[in-house]
Design an enzyme around this catalytic site. Structure first.
Site, short mmCIF file in Angstrom:
data_model
loop_
_atom_site.label_atom_id
_atom_site.label_comp_id
_atom_site.label_asym_id
_atom_site.label_seq_id
_atom_site.Cartn_x
_atom_site.Cartn_y
_atom_site.Cartn_z
N LYS A 154 15.51 -33.60 -6.06
CA LYS A 154 16.26 -33.42 -7.31
C LYS A 154 17.12 -34.67 -7.54
CE LYS A 154 14.84 -29.23 -6.18
NZ LYS A 154 13.61 -28.59 -6.57
C1 LIG Z 1 13.64 -27.14 -5.60
C2 LIG Z 1 13.54 -25.86 -6.30
C3 LIG Z 1 14.05 -24.68 -5.74
C4 LIG Z 1 14.59 -24.61 -4.34
O1 LIG Z 1 15.69 -25.41 -4.12
P1 LIG Z 1 16.23 -25.60 -2.61
O2 LIG Z 1 17.57 -26.20 -2.82
O3 LIG Z 1 15.28 -26.51 -1.92
O4 LIG Z 1 16.30 -24.26 -1.99
C5 LIG Z 1 14.02 -23.54 -6.50
N1 LIG Z 1 13.48 -23.52 -7.73
C6 LIG Z 1 12.96 -24.63 -8.29
C7 LIG Z 1 12.41 -24.56 -9.67
C8 LIG Z 1 12.95 -25.83 -7.58
O5 LIG Z 1 12.41 -26.92 -8.14
#
Ligand SMILES: *Cc1c(COP(=O)(O)O)cnc(C)c1O
Length: 400
Positions: A191
């Site tokens: 992210k």
């Molecule tokens: C990355 C992601 C998650 C999970 O996030 P984490 O912080 O790795 O648990 C959940 N939903 C979406 C749409 C994602 O892209």
């Protein structure tokens, strides 16, 4: 071009001296678990998105679990969402003992089709979990209105959407205000804003925030920070079943630096995305992702769609052979073995657009440090890959 390995990665976190300094400060303070840095990061994040409350958690998946629980999702309930998302979206529903009900995505883009949600509602529906996929805001106005009409809470999976914006009542507002009941962010390195792992829950409902804070810390009535600072002996109590879903001060210190950088990072990504759009318009049949007039994406991922005639894996391989790393588009949870079990989910309508998106889309490299020359090389390579694989004769030519 690159037998030696990838030269253009699909993504690259922006980390540097400021983050190192922040961690040094925390290590030297002697307090490294959830403490003053987490509190400061929460306040700064809440101000950034315009939310009343922000609660830091260990990652977005644990955040989604708590968010669904706090709006009342429990065993046997149903939650309407998309299969076309990272598997954590649907998994969080199952952690509550509830059943994910999958609806298809829109004809254009990768977000939930709000027109399909009403038909998926049953007396068991306890929440709608919508996703701002790849950083592109979904049609929140319609989904929030639908939730309100049916008395169903709406949770935003904003994992990818730190810094994305939506036009709301004529004003541009950041995702996470939140426009629904709770928004859940991820700080995983894929992210834009990263703390290694980490997450944030934003809400304007004070009672929700209080519950989230209780549950993320073992359901402990008095936190270790308070006990540590107290001149009198205090014994904590555990009024409810809780979890250990905390963020550490080491992570939060990095997050604060990353948050300060985020607006600059996004404007650079938006500039690069414009260049991609112009370049890709030259390639026959390839669809570039597009913003709706009421969305401003942070372009966490730049995901193109191939025409029917082109094979995703071979295009990706051709690019990789030239040193360009890509990823297939978003997965579909219902196609994984973890969702093979009877009762693990329910499908409302058909998911043909979700499946087509998985099989025909490719995430191209995009990162703030990317040069215009690198971007042009990706576009040129994609153009060649697309024309080479459309006719067998030219495929032979390009292989020589
Ligand atoms: C990355 C992601 C998650 C999970 O996030 P984490 O912080 O790795 O648990 C959940 N939903 C979406 C749409 C994602 O892209």
């Amino acid at each position: 071009m690159s037998a030696t390995g990838t030269q253009i990665p699909v993504a690259r976190p922006l980390l540097g001296e400021w983050e190192i300094e922040a961690v040094r400060r925390v290590v030297q303070s002697g307090w490294i678990t959830q403490g003053p840095e987490v509190a400061a990061f929460e306040a700064e994040f809440a101000a950034f998105v315009g939310a009343g409350h922000a609660c830091a958690v260990s990652n977005c998946t644990t955040g989604l679990h708590l968010a669904l629980k706090v709006v009342g999702v429990g065993p046997g309930d149903e939650v309407i969402t998309v299969s076309h998302s990272f598997i954590a979206t649907a998994n969080a529903i199952r952690y509550c003992g509830a059943v994910p009900v999958f609806v298809d995505i829109e004809p254009e883009g990768f977000n939930i089709d709000p027109g399909l949600v009403a038909a998926a509602i049953t007396p068991k529906t306890k929440a709608i979990l919508c996703v701002h996929q790849l950083g592109m805001p979904c049609d929140l106005a319609r989904i929030v209105a639908l939730g309100r009409d049916h008395g169903i809470p709406v949770v935003e999976d904003a994992a990818c959407a730190s810094g994305s914006e939506i036009l709301w009542d004529g004003r541009w507002e950041r995702i996470g205000k939140p426009h629904a009941d709770i928004a859940c962010f991820s700080f995983h390195p894929r992210k834009l804003l990263t703390t290694g792992d980490g997450g944030m829950l934003t809400t304007n409902v004070a009672e929700f925030d209080a519950k989230l804070r209780l549950w993320r810390q073992h359901g402990m009535g008095v936190s270790d920070v308070v006990r540590h600072g107290s001149p009198r002996v205090i014994f904590e109590s555990y009024p409810e079943l809780g979890y250990n879903y905390r963020m550490t001060d080491l992570q939060a210190a990095i997050g604060r630096v990353q948050l300060a950088r985020l607006p600059g990072l996004i404007s650079e990504r938006r500039r690069l995305a414009d260049l991609y759009r112009d370049g890709l318009s030259q390639i026959d049949g390839v669809t570039a992702p597009a913003e709706k007039p009421w969305t401003r994406s942070n372009w966490q991922s730049y995901c193109i769609t191939l025409p029917e005639r082109l094979d995703q894996a071979s295009i990706m391989q051709t690019l990789l052979d030239r040193g360009i790393s890509t990823r297939r588009g978003v997965m579909n949870a219902h196609r994984e073995a973890a969702y093979g079990e009877q009762g693990s989910h329910r499908v409302s309508g058909d998911l043909s657009r979700s499946i087509a998106a998985q099989e025909k889309s490719i995430i191209l490299p995009l990162f703030a440090q990317m040069t215009e020359a690198q971007l042009a090389f990706v576009v040129e390579s994609l153009q060649q890959a697309c024309s080479a694989s459309s006719t067998p004769a030219s495929r032979l030519l390009s292989a020589s």
